[in-house]
Every structure is written in C-alpha cells, then in structure tokens.
Design a protein around this motif. Structure first.
Motif, mmCIF file in Angstrom:
data_model
loop_
_atom_site.group_PDB
_atom_site.id
_atom_site.type_symbol
_atom_site.label_atom_id
_atom_site.label_comp_id
_atom_site.label_asym_id
_atom_site.label_seq_id
_atom_site.Cartn_x
_atom_site.Cartn_y
_atom_site.Cartn_z
ATOM 1 N N PHE A 6 0.843 -1.183 0.000
ATOM 2 C CA PHE A 6 0.000 0.000 0.000
ATOM 3 C C PHE A 6 0.883 1.239 0.000
ATOM 4 O O PHE A 6 1.795 1.344 0.801
ATOM 5 N N LEU A 7 0.592 2.150 -0.895
ATOM 6 C CA LEU A 7 1.387 3.364 -1.009
ATOM 7 C C LEU A 7 1.036 4.299 0.138
ATOM 8 O O LEU A 7 -0.122 4.635 0.347
ATOM 9 N N LEU A 8 2.054 4.691 0.877
ATOM 10 C CA LEU A 8 1.843 5.619 1.982
ATOM 11 C C LEU A 8 2.123 7.029 1.494
ATOM 12 O O LEU A 8 3.262 7.402 1.303
ATOM 13 N N ILE A 9 1.079 7.800 1.244
ATOM 14 C CA ILE A 9 1.223 9.194 0.856
ATOM 15 C C ILE A 9 0.438 10.013 1.866
ATOM 16 O O ILE A 9 -0.746 9.789 2.080
ATOM 17 N N GLY A 10 1.094 10.980 2.447
ATOM 18 C CA GLY A 10 0.431 11.799 3.452
ATOM 19 C C GLY A 10 0.187 11.049 4.739
ATOM 20 O O GLY A 10 -0.666 11.430 5.532
ATOM 21 N N PHE A 11 0.963 9.941 4.965
ATOM 22 C CA PHE A 11 0.874 9.187 6.209
ATOM 23 C C PHE A 11 -0.543 8.671 6.468
ATOM 24 O O PHE A 11 -1.148 8.958 7.496
ATOM 25 N N PHE A 114 19.476 8.774 5.374
ATOM 26 C CA PHE A 114 18.812 7.595 5.944
ATOM 27 C C PHE A 114 18.583 7.796 7.445
ATOM 28 O O PHE A 114 17.539 7.407 7.987
ATOM 29 N N TYR A 115 19.539 8.399 8.114
ATOM 30 C CA TYR A 115 19.405 8.744 9.538
ATOM 31 C C TYR A 115 18.186 9.643 9.738
ATOM 32 O O TYR A 115 17.381 9.437 10.662
ATOM 33 N N GLU A 116 18.054 10.648 8.876
ATOM 34 C CA GLU A 116 16.911 11.567 8.969
ATOM 35 C C GLU A 116 15.605 10.851 8.637
ATOM 36 O O GLU A 116 14.564 11.136 9.237
ATOM 37 N N PHE A 117 15.640 9.952 7.693
ATOM 38 C CA PHE A 117 14.456 9.174 7.343
ATOM 39 C C PHE A 117 13.919 8.426 8.564
ATOM 40 O O PHE A 117 12.722 8.462 8.864
ATOM 41 N N LEU A 118 14.822 7.754 9.287
ATOM 42 C CA LEU A 118 14.397 7.023 10.482
ATOM 43 C C LEU A 118 13.949 7.973 11.596
ATOM 44 O O LEU A 118 12.893 7.781 12.206
ATOM 45 N N GLY A 119 14.770 8.994 11.840
ATOM 46 C CA GLY A 119 14.551 9.840 13.022
ATOM 47 C C GLY A 119 13.508 10.921 12.863
ATOM 48 O O GLY A 119 12.908 11.349 13.862
ATOM 49 N N THR A 120 13.274 11.378 11.632
ATOM 50 C CA THR A 120 12.333 12.498 11.463
ATOM 51 C C THR A 120 11.123 12.156 10.596
ATOM 52 O O THR A 120 10.213 12.969 10.471
ATOM 53 N N GLU A 121 11.090 10.950 10.035
ATOM 54 C CA GLU A 121 9.935 10.565 9.220
ATOM 55 C C GLU A 121 9.259 9.296 9.746
ATOM 56 O O GLU A 121 8.121 9.345 10.214
ATOM 57 N N PRO A 124 8.672 9.256 13.857
ATOM 58 C CA PRO A 124 7.646 10.239 14.238
ATOM 59 C C PRO A 124 6.261 9.906 13.681
ATOM 60 O O PRO A 124 5.245 10.167 14.339
ATOM 61 N N TYR A 125 6.209 9.335 12.466
ATOM 62 C CA TYR A 125 4.916 8.906 11.924
ATOM 63 C C TYR A 125 4.249 7.905 12.862
ATOM 64 O O TYR A 125 3.070 8.028 13.212
ATOM 65 N N LEU A 126 5.005 6.905 13.300
ATOM 66 C CA LEU A 126 4.452 5.903 14.203
ATOM 67 C C LEU A 126 4.082 6.507 15.552
ATOM 68 O O LEU A 126 3.046 6.187 16.136
ATOM 69 N N ALA A 127 4.925 7.416 16.027
ATOM 70 C CA ALA A 127 4.691 8.028 17.339
ATOM 71 C C ALA A 127 3.446 8.900 17.361
ATOM 72 O O ALA A 127 2.780 9.021 18.399
ATOM 73 N N THR A 129 0.845 8.438 15.239
ATOM 74 C CA THR A 129 -0.309 7.661 14.782
ATOM 75 C C THR A 129 -0.722 6.598 15.793
ATOM 76 O O THR A 129 -1.899 6.249 15.886
ATOM 77 N N TYR A 130 0.229 6.102 16.564
ATOM 78 C CA TYR A 130 -0.039 5.026 17.515
ATOM 79 C C TYR A 130 0.502 5.408 18.896
ATOM 80 O O TYR A 130 1.270 6.355 19.039
ATOM 81 N N ASN A 131 0.095 4.646 19.892
ATOM 82 C CA ASN A 131 0.499 4.937 21.259
ATOM 83 C C ASN A 131 1.863 4.317 21.551
ATOM 84 O O ASN A 131 1.956 3.182 22.032
ATOM 85 N N ILE A 132 2.893 5.070 21.233
ATOM 86 C CA ILE A 132 4.266 4.592 21.419
ATOM 87 C C ILE A 132 4.762 4.987 22.808
ATOM 88 O O ILE A 132 4.657 6.141 23.218
ATOM 89 N N ALA A 133 5.314 4.007 23.523
ATOM 90 C CA ALA A 133 5.884 4.249 24.849
ATOM 91 C C ALA A 133 7.229 4.961 24.720
ATOM 92 O O ALA A 133 7.815 5.023 23.635
ATOM 93 N N PRO A 134 7.742 5.503 25.825
ATOM 94 C CA PRO A 134 9.061 6.136 25.768
ATOM 95 C C PRO A 134 10.169 5.172 25.348
ATOM 96 O O PRO A 134 11.173 5.583 24.778
ATOM 97 N N PHE A 135 9.992 3.886 25.607
ATOM 98 C CA PHE A 135 11.044 2.907 25.360
ATOM 99 C C PHE A 135 11.121 2.561 23.874
ATOM 100 O O PHE A 135 10.143 2.094 23.271
#
Length: 380
Positions: A6-11, A114-121, A124-127, A129-135
């Motif tokens: 599934f294409l993720l556009i606009g999260f 790639f670092y920015e992809f993980l850390g800023t895209e 954060p998208y998962l955080a 959209t979903y209930n992400i714990a501090p861990f």
C-alpha cells in the motif's frame, strides 16, 4: 504472486486487522520509496502504550524479532510491542544507507539522509499515529548494527536499547561508543552480540567490549554475548532471544537468583527494591504494571529473613490496593504490629484479615492461629 503493498502518501492510517503489514513508505528525505513492514499486537488498543522496536535488515531480522516479541509477551516476559522493519536487501541498499566515511567514521551523505528518514519521518509517523511508549529499541546486524551507534550521539540517545549483532565498526567506533555511553545521563541497554569465529573487526569489537565493561554506571546496562558455534550468518538467530532476556529482565517476576544476589545483599530497606523496580518499569515502558504476586511474596520473605519489619507496613498498604479482596494486606500489617511490639493492634488487624479471602499461603487457619496465640499470650 502479487505483493499486497500500500502506497503511503500523506501518512495514511494502517488497517490493524492483521498483525503484520507491508507497505511502501514514500520518504521526502531520501527522495525514494522504501519497503517497510509493521507488526502490531493482536489486541492493540488506544488505551495502552507500546514500546517501539526498529529493525534494519528487515528481510533477515524482522521475522526473528517479531517471533521473539510474540513469544515473550505471550508469557508476560516483556510488554507487548510494535515492531517496524526497513527492507535493505534490494540493490544492496544496506551498504548505501549505512555507509560511512573511511577517514572520519561519520555517515556519508546518503547515510545522513537515511538517519533523517528514520529519526524524522518513519519513527515520528508511528509516534503520532499510535500509542508509542518512551522505550525504543534498535536492532541491527553487521553494517546496520554499526549504524545504530550514530543515534547515541544526540544530546539524548534516540533509543533506550541497542541490539548490535556482529557489527562492522566504522572508524574509531571502538573508542567512540564507550566514551559516549560513559557520558550519557540516561538509562541505556546495550547488547553486543558476536560469534567466536575470526572476523575483520573481532579485535576492535573485543577492545570496545573491554572499554564498555569498565564503565561503572547504574544507568548503563551492558551485555556481551559471544557464541562459540555461530558464524557470521547464524549469529543473527543466536543472539536476539538472549538479548531480549537481558533487556526485559526487569519486567519479569523476581527470580530466586535475583532474590539471593540483589535483595538479600542490599543495604537499603527491602520495600525500596520493589518500589524502585516498578517505578523503573513505568518510566521505561510508559505504563503502570500491576505488581506480581510472586514479587510481593519475594519481598515479604526478604522482610522476614532480614528482619526488616518496617518494610512490612508499606508492603501491606500496597497489597490492600493490589489485592483488596484478600487477607494479604491486613495480614502483613498485623505482623508488622506484632513484630514492633503492639499486640493489641496486631490482634485487631489479624481479625480483619480473617474475614477476607485466602491467597497463596495465607489461609484463615493461619490467621486464626495468630489470633489464638495472641489471646493466649495477652488475654484478649
């Protein structure tokens, strides 16, 4: 076989009807689309929070990590977690994503993106959209394991836990990682997993291990696991389960070994051990875990063994909250009064305990024996 992507556009939001989803994530940082896999617990709920586990080399490691999460959480050895895996096998992307400059040891331009992809895209998208714990945990192998270390070098480490499987170390990483772990003022779990067979980086890895082992900080939880029969390929399967055991040991019930080595030898009040343990669980994982009956009984036994009767009072109050229908709270409180020399209060409190439900070894007969003994001794 047609792939269900599934294409993720606009999260756009995921459908959580399935535990594992694969989709294409369109990255603005990388200016490319990346295959990403997600695992969600079957009973995912907006009322709960979930640790996040980020897995590189997902074609190899994602299923191994998910299997461990499902198994360990099923038996309450760790909290339920969300897992996200990034595919990197196609066109040998793992080496482009995680490449580093041979002189400086820092990521190349593609590595920075790639670092920015993980850390800023992605994260954060998962955080959001979903209930992400501090861990948050990072899992990598070989060159991707080395890449995880770059997240240590923020003011605060982006991840709380690292599983580094047979890393290919960048320039000076064997000294930079120990130095950074020594400086960080936060709780970090760092697992270094290696095969015993010779590799190009083995001596540097052993040097890094020796340096990290010399760090004495309560906030650093370091584990070095070396497997004699593993090679550079099989080591990925060998080490993950043990690493999960290492990281989530605090989440599991108190073991007999822990009781002997940590609780009985501590100079602090016994109840402090239980209180600190569950505060750490709440701070790490973002939710309050009900206190295990096993843990209460371990602390109770230690109170008696060490004659730390003052710890019985807060333990009794905890039991009244956690097990309000049972006699446990009042029984422990009555023993507290008995031990500090207040038999009248002990007598009345044992009577209260007698009226409530039995639990574990605490029976009405046991409470009655205490009541009869106090009657005989003091004539109540």
């Amino acid at each position: 076989m047609k792939k269900c992507l599934f294409l993720l556009i606009g999260f756009t939001c995921l459908n959580l009807s399935a535990q594992v989803k694969k989709e294409i994530f369109e990255s603005f940082k990388l200016q490319e689309r990346r295959d990403v896999s997600y695992y969600f617990p079957e009973d995912y709920s907006d009322e709960k929070t979930y640790p996040l586990i980020v897995v590189l080399d997902a074609e190899y490691l994602f299923d191994l990590v998910v299997a461990n999460v499902k198994f360990q959480s099923k038996f309450d050895r760790m909290p339920e977690a969300i897992v996200v895996g990034v595919d990197q096998l196609k066109n040998d992307l793992r080496w482009e994503d995680c490449d580093y400059d041979e002189v400086s040891g820092l990521p190349t331009e593609k590595g920075k993106m790639f670092y920015e992809f993980l850390g800023t895209e992605l994260i954060p998208y998962l955080a959001t959209t979903y209930n992400i714990a501090p861990f948050k945990m990072f899992v990598g192998y070989d060159i991707t394991a080395n890449f995880g270390n770059y997240f240590l070098f923020k003011d605060q480490s982006f991840f709380n836990s690292y599983i580094s499987i047979s890393p290919v170390l960048a320039t000076e990483m064997e000294s930079r990682v120990p130095a950074r772990l020594s400086e960080l003022d936060q709780t970090i779990f760092y697992n270094l997993i290696v095969e015993k067979q010779p590799t190009d980086d083995r001596q540097r890895i052993l040097q890094m291990n020796a340096s990290i082992k010399s760090i004495t900080k309560e906030s650093l939880h370091y584990f070095f696991d070396e497997y004699e029969n593993a090679d550079h390929t099989s080591i990925a399967a060998y080490g993950i389960s043990k690493a999960f055991d290492n990281v989530f040991s605090i989440y599991r019930p108190i073991t007999p070994a822990e009781y002997k080595s940590d609780i009985l030898t501590s100079e602090e009040p016994v109840y402090n051990y239980l209180e600190n343990r569950y505060e750490t669980i709440e701070n790490l994982f973002g939710f309050e875990k009900p206190v295990e009956l096993n843990d209460i009984m371990a602390i109770y036994a230690a109170c008696l063994k060490k004659q730390d009767y003052e710890s019985l009072k807060p333990l009794a109050e905890l039991c009244k909250k956690q097990f309000p229908e049972t006699m446990m709270g009042f029984y422990f409180e009555a023993e507290y009064y008995e031990f500090i020399g207040e038999p009248k209060k002990a007598f009345k409190t044992f009577e209260k305990a007698f009226q409530l439900a039995e639990i574990d070894f605490l029976t009405k007969d046991l409470a009655l024996e205490k009541i009869d003994a106090l009657k005989a001794d003091f004539g109540y």
